[in-house]
Design a protein around this motif. Structure first.
Motif, PDB file in Angstrom:
ATOM      1  N   THR A 152       0.812  -1.227   0.000  1.00  0.00           N
ATOM      2  CA  THR A 152       0.000   0.000   0.000  1.00  0.00           C
ATOM      3  C   THR A 152       0.844   1.276   0.000  1.00  0.00           C
ATOM      4  O   THR A 152       0.311   2.360  -0.244  1.00  0.00           O
ATOM      5  CB  THR A 152      -0.890   0.086   1.254  1.00  0.00           C
ATOM      6  N   GLN A 153       2.129   1.161   0.333  1.00  0.00           N
ATOM      7  CA  GLN A 153       3.022   2.315   0.522  1.00  0.00           C
ATOM      8  C   GLN A 153       2.641   3.143   1.740  1.00  0.00           C
ATOM      9  O   GLN A 153       3.309   4.139   2.037  1.00  0.00           O
ATOM     10  CB  GLN A 153       3.047   3.236  -0.709  1.00  0.00           C
ATOM     11  N   PHE A 154       1.568   2.778   2.448  1.00  0.00           N
ATOM     12  CA  PHE A 154       1.147   3.584   3.594  1.00  0.00           C
ATOM     13  C   PHE A 154       1.783   3.048   4.875  1.00  0.00           C
ATOM     14  O   PHE A 154       1.648   1.870   5.201  1.00  0.00           O
ATOM     15  CB  PHE A 154      -0.380   3.586   3.742  1.00  0.00           C
ATOM     16  N   VAL A 155       2.434   3.946   5.611  1.00  0.00           N
ATOM     17  CA  VAL A 155       3.076   3.565   6.877  1.00  0.00           C
ATOM     18  C   VAL A 155       2.212   4.059   8.035  1.00  0.00           C
ATOM     19  O   VAL A 155       1.964   5.263   8.165  1.00  0.00           O
ATOM     20  CB  VAL A 155       4.496   4.167   6.953  1.00  0.00           C
ATOM     21  N   PHE A 156       1.710   3.121   8.836  1.00  0.00           N
ATOM     22  CA  PHE A 156       0.916   3.492  10.013  1.00  0.00           C
ATOM     23  C   PHE A 156       1.836   4.011  11.110  1.00  0.00           C
ATOM     24  O   PHE A 156       2.825   3.369  11.448  1.00  0.00           O
ATOM     25  CB  PHE A 156       0.172   2.276  10.564  1.00  0.00           C
ATOM     26  N   SER A 157       1.466   5.126  11.689  1.00  0.00           N
ATOM     27  CA  SER A 157       2.159   5.562  12.901  1.00  0.00           C
ATOM     28  C   SER A 157       1.531   4.835  14.090  1.00  0.00           C
ATOM     29  O   SER A 157       0.395   4.363  14.019  1.00  0.00           O
ATOM     30  CB  SER A 157       1.987   7.073  13.072  1.00  0.00           C
ATOM     31  N   ASP A 158       2.282   4.744  15.192  1.00  0.00           N
ATOM     32  CA  ASP A 158       1.694   4.159  16.409  1.00  0.00           C
ATOM     33  C   ASP A 158       0.493   4.984  16.858  1.00  0.00           C
ATOM     34  O   ASP A 158      -0.479   4.448  17.387  1.00  0.00           O
ATOM     35  CB  ASP A 158       2.743   4.106  17.530  1.00  0.00           C
ATOM     36  N   GLU A 159       0.560   6.273  16.626  1.00  0.00           N
ATOM     37  CA  GLU A 159      -0.562   7.136  17.014  1.00  0.00           C
ATOM     38  C   GLU A 159      -1.823   6.769  16.231  1.00  0.00           C
ATOM     39  O   GLU A 159      -2.921   6.708  16.799  1.00  0.00           O
ATOM     40  CB  GLU A 159      -0.168   8.598  16.746  1.00  0.00           C
ATOM     41  N   LEU A 160      -1.668   6.509  14.945  1.00  0.00           N
ATOM     42  CA  LEU A 160      -2.838   6.143  14.143  1.00  0.00           C
ATOM     43  C   LEU A 160      -3.366   4.760  14.570  1.00  0.00           C
ATOM     44  O   LEU A 160      -4.576   4.566  14.709  1.00  0.00           O
ATOM     45  CB  LEU A 160      -2.496   6.151  12.650  1.00  0.00           C
ATOM     46  N   HIS A 161      -2.459   3.806  14.794  1.00  0.00           N
ATOM     47  CA  HIS A 161      -2.905   2.492  15.293  1.00  0.00           C
ATOM     48  C   HIS A 161      -3.715   2.663  16.584  1.00  0.00           C
ATOM     49  O   HIS A 161      -4.733   2.005  16.784  1.00  0.00           O
ATOM     50  CB  HIS A 161      -1.697   1.588  15.559  1.00  0.00           C
ATOM     51  N   THR A 162      -3.255   3.555  17.438  1.00  0.00           N
ATOM     52  CA  THR A 162      -3.923   3.778  18.721  1.00  0.00           C
ATOM     53  C   THR A 162      -5.337   4.328  18.513  1.00  0.00           C
ATOM     54  O   THR A 162      -6.294   3.862  19.135  1.00  0.00           O
ATOM     55  CB  THR A 162      -3.084   4.757  19.580  1.00  0.00           C
ATOM     56  N   ARG A 163      -5.438   5.297  17.609  1.00  0.00           N
ATOM     57  CA  ARG A 163      -6.773   5.866  17.314  1.00  0.00           C
ATOM     58  C   ARG A 163      -7.688   4.807  16.700  1.00  0.00           C
ATOM     59  O   ARG A 163      -8.856   4.679  17.071  1.00  0.00           O
ATOM     60  CB  ARG A 163      -6.662   7.009  16.299  1.00  0.00           C
ATOM     61  N   LEU A 164      -7.149   4.061  15.736  1.00  0.00           N
ATOM     62  CA  LEU A 164      -7.972   3.074  15.021  1.00  0.00           C
ATOM     63  C   LEU A 164      -8.429   1.963  15.954  1.00  0.00           C
ATOM     64  O   LEU A 164      -9.547   1.443  15.818  1.00  0.00           O
ATOM     65  CB  LEU A 164      -7.187   2.485  13.844  1.00  0.00           C
ATOM     66  N   ALA A 165      -7.564   1.602  16.893  1.00  0.00           N
ATOM     67  CA  ALA A 165      -7.883   0.480  17.791  1.00  0.00           C
ATOM     68  C   ALA A 165      -9.077   0.785  18.690  1.00  0.00           C
ATOM     69  O   ALA A 165      -9.679  -0.120  19.274  1.00  0.00           O
ATOM     70  CB  ALA A 165      -6.653   0.114  18.627  1.00  0.00           C
ATOM     71  N   GLN A 166      -9.435   2.072  18.808  1.00  0.00           N
ATOM     72  CA  GLN A 166     -10.611   2.446  19.627  1.00  0.00           C
ATOM     73  C   GLN A 166     -11.913   2.323  18.843  1.00  0.00           C
ATOM     74  O   GLN A 166     -12.995   2.423  19.434  1.00  0.00           O
ATOM     75  CB  GLN A 166     -10.501   3.919  20.083  1.00  0.00           C
ATOM     76  N   LEU A 167     -11.831   2.178  17.533  1.00  0.00           N
ATOM     77  CA  LEU A 167     -13.057   2.156  16.726  1.00  0.00           C
ATOM     78  C   LEU A 167     -13.868   0.895  17.000  1.00  0.00           C
ATOM     79  O   LEU A 167     -13.300  -0.170  17.268  1.00  0.00           O
ATOM     80  CB  LEU A 167     -12.706   2.217  15.232  1.00  0.00           C
ATOM     81  N   PRO A 168     -15.204   1.001  16.946  1.00  0.00           N
ATOM     82  CA  PRO A 168     -16.033  -0.192  17.131  1.00  0.00           C
ATOM     83  C   PRO A 168     -15.683  -1.232  16.080  1.00  0.00           C
ATOM     84  O   PRO A 168     -15.407  -0.881  14.931  1.00  0.00           O
ATOM     85  CB  PRO A 168     -17.455   0.332  16.921  1.00  0.00           C
ATOM     86  N   ASN A 169     -15.688  -2.501  16.492  1.00  0.00           N
ATOM     87  CA  ASN A 169     -15.430  -3.652  15.614  1.00  0.00           C
ATOM     88  C   ASN A 169     -13.951  -3.904  15.317  1.00  0.00           C
ATOM     89  O   ASN A 169     -13.619  -4.964  14.787  1.00  0.00           O
ATOM     90  CB  ASN A 169     -16.205  -3.561  14.283  1.00  0.00           C
TER      91      ASN A 169
END
Lengths: 299, 299
Positions: free
Chosen positions: A139-156
């Protein structure tokens, strides 16, 4: 128990320019069902989801559900447009996928806020667990730990599939620290998985909950044994088992795990020789000879 | 005369989650026809070809042919599968594209021999000129000079579209040397084009035959003037004209030229505000404010 645990075997979708090889695909699924793997990844990167139409993806998933004998299926809903992702999510849930896998697939490399909005939209529109598919090599997209943290709070959101390379260092102590750091940032119910087989030892010894394994799609028993080593604290044995496979990992690095695995599948007589969509090609003759020499190491 | 000369204006395909904005698209094409650009790039990266179905791509090209008033059209036939590329090539030629543009689009990053085989197959199956579309920022594939040299010998190959970044150095002397080196390796009838607007001055002053321009899709007269500066040997004027646009190039670098151009198009009232396929988004408010301040520089 979470579907994101133990060995998740990722399976090829054999195909040629004319059609999907449905009968070989169903047999690959049955082999994994017989081995009672914890879950199967159908149409992950190994399953060439990005090369199939919506209709083909639905059909392949139907075949998998029919052959899986109750083993839970995870499938990718990745596509370049949000509206396609939503359609694929609907199809996958209807057909019977127990969890979804979503990478920020792109033609134009995505920005962090675009990736956030994509996951937010998708999570609000599904009713099964979702795994964040972090795969910068495609994908060429690099997840930051900050983004992983935000995403991990999403429902499901129920898991993060980390790329072995570059996320999980080869050094086991550093890998353990890296996984522990991410573990602290995300809720307990969100599993962390390792995806590049080449980093299975630092990944599982370092605390990953699940191994999303390409090799596990062809050699489930060997991979189950490796998962069991980590589970029972036999960390050195797992490290040694992975080191034994160094010649295979070297081919994975040079040719990509998809081309190696596709060539392995045809060598084992599980599929025809033509099993990848052009322009993708199997290994050339010198690499295939190296691969053939490795087969005795595998079970 | 080759279609690959002068200004090739690449045009947006405005769309939202419901549909392609056909009427705005036709007007964008008419503006370029009125300016009598040398050619138009329809459904290049700026035209979001990768986000459209086969049917949509055919329809957009039909609209373009109807509105182009005889200006020759170049269109992308890129897709992840060789068989899709062949279908798209057939459609494009039937509808009336005068030349084709092909990037080694991928999900699994391609190997050199795969790219070679893709172009070889396509070139044997078309009857209009083809441009090799070298665009590592979207395909991850880096062409070697050796591969460009091999590909340039194929029948129907008529141009190479070089990425400004990283292929054309910002330093004009180095850019001139780099273009001259490639020029020596390929046949005379194969044109060399520059694609990143940000490198237009080193590209055209350095000897590129054609400017594949995103900015030229909205501001054709300004871009024609810049091409004319290079043609008539006014190299310092072109360098100065490009330097005047530095604030725009800075936004291109930070947000990607597609997002900037899409936002510009809506600011100019040429399209609705929603003109990109999700998850792609236009510029955020602070960047849009910067862009608004730049508009007086453009004509």
């Amino acid at each position: 128990m979470s579907i994101f645990t133990g060995l998740s075997s990722f399976v090829l979708t054999p195909m040629n320019e004319q059609r999907i090889d449905e009968s070989s695909f169903s047999k690959l699924i049955q082999r994994l069902a017989n081995a009672k793997v914890d879950s199967m990844g159908v149409m992950g990167s190994t399953g060439n989801y990005a090369y199939l139409s919506r209709e083909e993806r639905k059909r392949v998933l139907e075949l998998a559900v029919d052959a899986a004998d109750g083993v839970p299926l995870i499938t990718s809903i990745g596509a370049v447009r949000t509206r396609q992702v939503l359609e694929l999510a609907e199809d996958a849930q209807k057909v019977g996928a127990k969890a979804l896998l979503l990478a920020p697939v792109s033609y134009q490399k995505l920005r962090e806020e675009e990736v956030w909005a994509l996951y937010k939209t998708v999570c609000a529109n599904i009713s099964v667990p979702l795994c964040i598919y972090d795969t910068p090599s495609t994908t060429q997209f690099v997840f930051s730990d900050e983004l992983h943290t935000r995403l991990a709070q999403l429902p499901n959101v129920a898991a993060i599939k980390l790329p072995g390379v570059p996320s999980i260092p080869a050094d086991e102590r550093l890998a353990t620290e890296r996984i522990a750091r991410l573990r602290q940032l995300i809720p307990d119910h969100v599993a962390i998985g390792i995806s590049h087989d080449i980093r299975v030892a630092p990944g599982l010894n370092g605390g990953c909950d699940v191994w999303f394994s390409v090799l596990g799609g062809l050699f489930p028993r060997m991979c189950q044994d490796m998962v069991e080593m980590a589970r029972s604290g036999q960390h050195e044995q797992l490290t040694a088992a992975s080191e034994t496979l160094a010649p295979l990992w070297s081919l994975f690095e040079q040719y990509g795990d998809l081309r190696v695995t596709a060539t392995l599948a045809s060598m084992l007589g599980l599929t025809a020789v033509d099993n990848l969509p052009l322009p993708l090609r199997p290994l050339d003759a010198p690499a295939a000879a190296q691969l053939e020499a490795i087969i005795p190491l595998l079970y």
